[in-house]
Design a protein around this motif. Sequence first.
Motif, PDB file in Angstrom:
ATOM      1  N   LEU A  12      28.689  17.338 -23.379  1.00 24.23           N
ATOM      2  CA  LEU A  12      28.743  18.080 -22.338  1.00 24.23           C
ATOM      3  C   LEU A  12      27.672  19.512 -22.487  1.00 24.23           C
ATOM      4  CD1 LEU A  12      30.307  19.525 -19.643  1.00 24.23           C
ATOM      5  CD2 LEU A  12      31.611  20.758 -21.402  1.00 24.23           C
ATOM      6  N   TRP A  13      26.821  19.765 -21.384  1.00 22.78           N
ATOM      7  CA  TRP A  13      25.965  20.954 -21.707  1.00 22.78           C
ATOM      8  C   TRP A  13      26.178  21.662 -20.484  1.00 22.78           C
ATOM      9  CZ3 TRP A  13      25.092  15.829 -22.370  1.00 22.78           C
ATOM     10  CH2 TRP A  13      24.570  15.559 -23.583  1.00 22.78           C
ATOM     11  N   GLN A  14      25.861  23.333 -20.924  1.00 22.51           N
ATOM     12  CA  GLN A  14      25.870  23.948 -19.884  1.00 22.51           C
ATOM     13  C   GLN A  14      24.459  24.617 -19.466  1.00 22.51           C
ATOM     14  OE1 GLN A  14      26.835  28.255 -20.488  1.00 22.51           O
ATOM     15  NE2 GLN A  14      28.447  27.866 -19.064  1.00 22.51           N
ATOM     16  N   VAL A  15      23.724  24.769 -18.498  1.00 25.68           N
ATOM     17  CA  VAL A  15      22.550  24.828 -18.011  1.00 25.68           C
ATOM     18  C   VAL A  15      22.737  26.197 -17.281  1.00 25.68           C
ATOM     19  CG1 VAL A  15      20.077  24.388 -17.082  1.00 25.68           C
ATOM     20  CG2 VAL A  15      21.658  22.597 -18.403  1.00 25.68           C
TER      21      VAL A  15
ATOM     22  N   LEU B 193      41.659  14.417 -21.813  1.00 20.94           N
ATOM     23  CA  LEU B 193      40.322  14.690 -22.092  1.00 20.94           C
ATOM     24  C   LEU B 193      40.250  16.274 -23.009  1.00 20.94           C
ATOM     25  CD1 LEU B 193      38.485  14.022 -18.980  1.00 20.94           C
ATOM     26  CD2 LEU B 193      38.203  12.704 -21.226  1.00 20.94           C
ATOM     27  N   PRO B 194      39.169  16.393 -23.803  1.00 18.27           N
ATOM     28  CA  PRO B 194      39.025  17.548 -24.747  1.00 18.27           C
ATOM     29  C   PRO B 194      39.177  18.813 -23.839  1.00 18.27           C
ATOM     30  CG  PRO B 194      37.457  15.769 -25.263  1.00 18.27           C
ATOM     31  CD  PRO B 194      38.162  15.358 -24.126  1.00 18.27           C
ATOM     32  N   SER B 195      39.771  19.825 -24.253  1.00 14.79           N
ATOM     33  CA  SER B 195      39.685  21.196 -23.367  1.00 14.79           C
ATOM     34  C   SER B 195      38.435  21.474 -22.813  1.00 14.79           C
ATOM     35  CB  SER B 195      40.580  22.106 -24.397  1.00 14.79           C
ATOM     36  OG  SER B 195      39.800  22.317 -25.441  1.00 14.79           O
ATOM     37  N   PHE B 196      37.500  21.730 -23.547  1.00 11.77           N
ATOM     38  CA  PHE B 196      36.264  21.933 -23.087  1.00 11.77           C
ATOM     39  C   PHE B 196      35.597  21.180 -22.123  1.00 11.77           C
ATOM     40  CE2 PHE B 196      34.972  18.981 -26.257  1.00 11.77           C
ATOM     41  CZ  PHE B 196      33.996  18.113 -25.758  1.00 11.77           C
ATOM     42  N   ILE B 197      35.997  19.966 -21.602  1.00 16.02           N
ATOM     43  CA  ILE B 197      35.633  19.080 -20.488  1.00 16.02           C
ATOM     44  C   ILE B 197      36.442  19.640 -19.417  1.00 16.02           C
ATOM     45  CG2 ILE B 197      35.625  17.106 -19.393  1.00 16.02           C
ATOM     46  CD1 ILE B 197      34.765  15.822 -22.315  1.00 16.02           C
TER      47      ILE B 197
END
Length: 157
Positions: A25-28, A51-55
Motif C-alpha cells: 500500500l502506498w500513499q502518493v 485485513l491489516p488495519s493500515f489497509i
Amino acid sequence: MRRAWLFALLNLQLVSGAAQAEGFLWQVQGPKAKHWMIGSVHLLPPSAYPLPSFIEYAYRDAKGLAFETDIDALAKPQAQTEMLAAAHDARPGSFRERIPAALYQQLNQRAQEVGLPLPPCETYKAWFCAVLLESFGVRKAGFDSEYGIDQHFYRRA
C-alpha cells in the motif's frame, strides 16, 4: 523539467520506502490531492481477513475508489465468452503437437497435480494454458477470487 521529475521520483521513493513495512500500500501526495494505491491481490484465502488495519485506514480515508477494470463486466457471460475466444488457438494441430514431448508430459503432470481436466490446453494458446495452470493451483491451495482485495472493496463501495 528534469528537477521536477527528480523531485517526483525522490518523493515516490521516500513514500514507497516508508510503506514497505506496511506491505503493498502506498500513499502518493501531490500539491492538490492525496491518493492511496494498493497492489490488488486478486485471489486470497479466507484467512487473509480481517485485513491489516493500515489497509482499512486507507479505505476509510479515501473519498473514492478506482479499479483497474470493470469488475461487474468481468462476471458477465459475454466477457467470459470473449476471453475464451481470445484464448482459442485456431492453428492446425493440437497443443501436444506444438510443444516438445517432455514439456507436454510436464504439463500433464502439473495439470493432474492441480486438478485441471486432462488433456489440458488442447485448443488454447500457451498464455491461457499458463493462466489455467496457475489459477487451478492457487485455488487448490485455498485461494479464491471471492476473497481478493479488489472484490472485497468493490462490494464494500
